[in-house]
Design an enzyme around this catalytic site. Structure first.
Site, PDB file in Angstrom:
ATOM      1  CB  ALA A  10      16.934  55.179  73.585  1.00 14.74           C
ATOM      2  CB  CYS A  11      22.279  54.369  74.018  1.00 15.69           C
ATOM      3  SG  CYS A  11      23.850  53.611  74.437  1.00 15.69           S
ATOM      4  N   GLY A  12      22.144  54.440  77.492  1.00 17.78           N
ATOM      5  CA  GLY A  12      22.826  54.943  78.682  1.00 17.78           C
ATOM      6  C   GLY A  12      24.291  55.263  78.427  1.00 17.78           C
ATOM      7  NE  ARG A  15      20.227  58.175  79.294  1.00 21.93           N
ATOM      8  CZ  ARG A  15      19.680  56.991  79.028  1.00 21.93           C
ATOM      9  NH1 ARG A  15      19.133  56.758  77.850  1.00 21.93           N
ATOM     10  NH2 ARG A  15      19.667  56.035  79.949  1.00 21.93           N
TER      11      ARG A  15
END
Length: 142
Positions: A10-12, A15
């Site tokens: 869920a963390c940019g 990612r």
């Protein structure tokens, strides 16, 4: 090359870091640390090997940091580690382990410091910032 990423999908930033690892042609071991948190010795080792203090490895935003009173300077490293293990969302991300070292990859391009494999082409972060050019070279933004 053996690479492990402690990842939060869920963390940019997490990612983007994973994308940079894959852009070097490496398929890392991806550990979703919210579902499978590291044990105490592993977590303490990651923090120490990354050259951080336990307090520097805690994530404050979007976590129970304040409610748990973790901003109290009297809290010991052991107490902070206990909180991180009880609430893995407090573990900042992503930690990446390679044969060349361990880093908390914030910003994501910090991972390039511990990847000996070259980037295989251009890479643009999710926010549109290009960090690797078409020749696989790092773009330095001043």
């Amino acid at each position: 090359m053996s690479v492990t990423i402690y990842h939060n999908p869920a963390c940019g930033t997490s990612r983007n870091t994973l994308g940079l690892i894959r852009n070097a042609g490496i398929e890392p071991l991806v550990i979703d640390y919210l579902r499978h948190p590291p044990d105490r010795a592993t977590l303490a080792g990651l923090i120490a090997q990354a050259g951080l203090t336990v307090r520097q490895a805690i994530r404050q935003n979007g976590t129970p940091y304040a409610e748990l009173g973790l901003d109290d300077p009297a809290m010991t490293d052991d107490q902070l580690l206990d909180a991180m293990l009880a609430h893995p969302i407090l573990i900042n991300r992503p930690f990446v382990v390679t044969p060349d070292g361990v880093r908390l990859c914030r910003p994501s391009e910090v991972v390039l410091d511990i990847l000996s494999m070259p980037q295989r082409g251009a890479f643009t972060k999710e926010d549109g910032e290009q960090v690797i050019d078409e020749q696989g070279k790092r773009i330095h933004h001043d």
